[in-house]
Motif scaffolding. Sequence first.
Motif, PDB file in Angstrom:
ATOM      1  N   THR A  17      18.462 -10.626 -14.353  1.00  0.00           N
ATOM      2  CA  THR A  17      18.096  -9.220 -14.194  1.00  0.00           C
ATOM      3  C   THR A  17      16.593  -9.043 -14.389  1.00  0.00           C
ATOM      4  N   PRO A  18      15.886  -8.466 -13.413  1.00  0.00           N
ATOM      5  CA  PRO A  18      14.424  -8.369 -13.503  1.00  0.00           C
ATOM      6  C   PRO A  18      13.965  -7.218 -14.391  1.00  0.00           C
ATOM      7  N   LYS A  19      12.749  -7.366 -14.931  1.00  0.00           N
ATOM      8  CA  LYS A  19      12.103  -6.294 -15.689  1.00  0.00           C
ATOM      9  C   LYS A  19      10.822  -5.840 -15.009  1.00  0.00           C
ATOM     10  N   ARG A  20       9.985  -6.805 -14.579  1.00  0.00           N
ATOM     11  CA  ARG A  20       8.724  -6.438 -13.924  1.00  0.00           C
ATOM     12  C   ARG A  20       8.368  -7.452 -12.851  1.00  0.00           C
ATOM     13  N   LEU A  21       8.014  -6.946 -11.679  1.00  0.00           N
ATOM     14  CA  LEU A  21       7.570  -7.793 -10.576  1.00  0.00           C
ATOM     15  C   LEU A  21       6.124  -8.212 -10.805  1.00  0.00           C
ATOM     16  N   GLU A  22       5.837  -9.506 -10.635  1.00  0.00           N
ATOM     17  CA  GLU A  22       4.484 -10.009 -10.861  1.00  0.00           C
ATOM     18  C   GLU A  22       3.737 -10.257  -9.556  1.00  0.00           C
ATOM     19  N   SER A  23       4.385 -10.885  -8.571  1.00  0.00           N
ATOM     20  CA  SER A  23       3.699 -11.215  -7.324  1.00  0.00           C
ATOM     21  C   SER A  23       4.695 -11.316  -6.179  1.00  0.00           C
ATOM     22  N   ILE A  24       4.173 -11.142  -4.955  1.00  0.00           N
ATOM     23  CA  ILE A  24       4.958 -11.306  -3.729  1.00  0.00           C
ATOM     24  C   ILE A  24       4.152 -12.195  -2.792  1.00  0.00           C
ATOM     25  N   THR A  25       4.787 -13.205  -2.223  1.00  0.00           N
ATOM     26  CA  THR A  25       4.126 -14.090  -1.272  1.00  0.00           C
ATOM     27  C   THR A  25       4.854 -14.013   0.064  1.00  0.00           C
ATOM     28  N   ILE A  26       4.097 -13.745   1.129  1.00  0.00           N
ATOM     29  CA  ILE A  26       4.671 -13.574   2.463  1.00  0.00           C
ATOM     30  C   ILE A  26       3.999 -14.534   3.430  1.00  0.00           C
ATOM     31  N   ARG A  27       4.797 -15.165   4.276  1.00  0.00           N
ATOM     32  CA  ARG A  27       4.278 -15.886   5.438  1.00  0.00           C
ATOM     33  C   ARG A  27       4.635 -15.073   6.671  1.00  0.00           C
ATOM     34  N   SER A  28       3.643 -14.787   7.499  1.00  0.00           N
ATOM     35  CA  SER A  28       3.904 -13.939   8.662  1.00  0.00           C
ATOM     36  C   SER A  28       2.914 -14.232   9.771  1.00  0.00           C
ATOM     37  N   GLY A  29       3.344 -13.936  10.989  1.00  0.00           N
ATOM     38  CA  GLY A  29       2.510 -14.015  12.182  1.00  0.00           C
ATOM     39  C   GLY A  29       3.014 -12.975  13.153  1.00  0.00           C
ATOM     40  N   GLU A  30       3.743 -13.421  14.177  1.00  0.00           N
ATOM     41  CA  GLU A  30       4.410 -12.485  15.080  1.00  0.00           C
ATOM     42  C   GLU A  30       5.550 -11.764  14.365  1.00  0.00           C
ATOM     43  N   VAL A  31       6.166 -12.454  13.395  1.00  0.00           N
ATOM     44  CA  VAL A  31       7.260 -11.892  12.597  1.00  0.00           C
ATOM     45  C   VAL A  31       7.041 -12.310  11.145  1.00  0.00           C
ATOM     46  N   VAL A  32       7.921 -11.874  10.264  1.00  0.00           N
ATOM     47  CA  VAL A  32       7.895 -12.316   8.869  1.00  0.00           C
ATOM     48  C   VAL A  32       8.654 -13.635   8.787  1.00  0.00           C
ATOM     49  N   ASP A  33       7.944 -14.713   8.460  1.00  0.00           N
ATOM     50  CA  ASP A  33       8.548 -16.045   8.435  1.00  0.00           C
ATOM     51  C   ASP A  33       9.268 -16.342   7.126  1.00  0.00           C
ATOM     52  N   SER A  34       8.684 -15.922   5.999  1.00  0.00           N
ATOM     53  CA  SER A  34       9.333 -16.185   4.711  1.00  0.00           C
ATOM     54  C   SER A  34       8.784 -15.237   3.658  1.00  0.00           C
ATOM     55  N   ILE A  35       9.518 -15.155   2.554  1.00  0.00           N
ATOM     56  CA  ILE A  35       9.086 -14.326   1.427  1.00  0.00           C
ATOM     57  C   ILE A  35       9.503 -15.007   0.132  1.00  0.00           C
ATOM     58  N   SER A  36       8.660 -14.893  -0.876  1.00  0.00           N
ATOM     59  CA  SER A  36       8.995 -15.358  -2.222  1.00  0.00           C
ATOM     60  C   SER A  36       8.315 -14.426  -3.213  1.00  0.00           C
ATOM     61  N   PHE A  37       8.748 -14.468  -4.455  1.00  0.00           N
ATOM     62  CA  PHE A  37       8.135 -13.594  -5.452  1.00  0.00           C
ATOM     63  C   PHE A  37       8.363 -14.150  -6.845  1.00  0.00           C
ATOM     64  N   SER A  38       7.527 -13.710  -7.760  1.00  0.00           N
ATOM     65  CA  SER A  38       7.693 -14.050  -9.170  1.00  0.00           C
ATOM     66  C   SER A  38       7.885 -12.762  -9.957  1.00  0.00           C
ATOM     67  N   TYR A  39       8.664 -12.852 -11.030  1.00  0.00           N
ATOM     68  CA  TYR A  39       8.962 -11.671 -11.831  1.00  0.00           C
ATOM     69  C   TYR A  39       9.280 -12.093 -13.258  1.00  0.00           C
TER      70      TYR A  39
END
Length: 218
Positions: free
Chosen positions: A116-138
């Motif tokens: 269960t999350p409390k606070r989002l720290e970062s979001i990492t996105i790979r994208s070009g023509e579309v959104v290729d991937s997403i990751s995050f730390s919390y």
Amino acid sequence: CQGCCPCTWPAYLCWRLSRHNSFSLVFENERLKGSTLQVMGVPVECGEWAIVGGTGEFIMASGVIYKKVHERRSEGNIIELTIHGFCPSLKGTKCLPTKVGPWGGNGGTPQDITETPKRLESITIRSGEVVDSISFSYFDQAGQKRVAGPWGGPGGNLNTIELSSSEFLKEVSGTFGTYYGSNVITFIKFVTNVKTYGPFGKQNGTPFISPCRTTAVL
């Protein structure tokens, strides 16, 4: 303010400069009467103070106070405070996240976080023509840092969003559609209480937006 939702409290303070850098703000209106915020910071008229605790309705509060001069007076300046804080619920109620989505196609493998999350720290996105991937730390409810993802492929350009300790996510929006025969998220944008990040990808397809109350945190 009970629960894990952020709150904004407008306040005005008649204040004189001193050498003290740790003090309490005491609320006197009916609902919050007697509740306090413990504050630390440099005694200057403009800038920020840190919220490092509280009592009553604000027990274990954390956050930041932005201050500026509202009115200058000979007997002491009036400082306008904008207070952004988080208060955990300790009175028998538990703040649980509400899931929304998913958005995109019916392919791939479902992904979710385990703690269960409390606070989002970062979001990492790979994208070009579309959104290729997403990751995050919390940070989870115990204060442990967690990393989720990356979910998706290795294509596109890499972008990382680092949120400050007082910054929180308010909205996620974008579009999803067909790309080379697959249904994917084509475009995504993130809105915090500070600024807007993105867009990532290209807007094309069916729009979506996270349904979120004005007092909620994503």
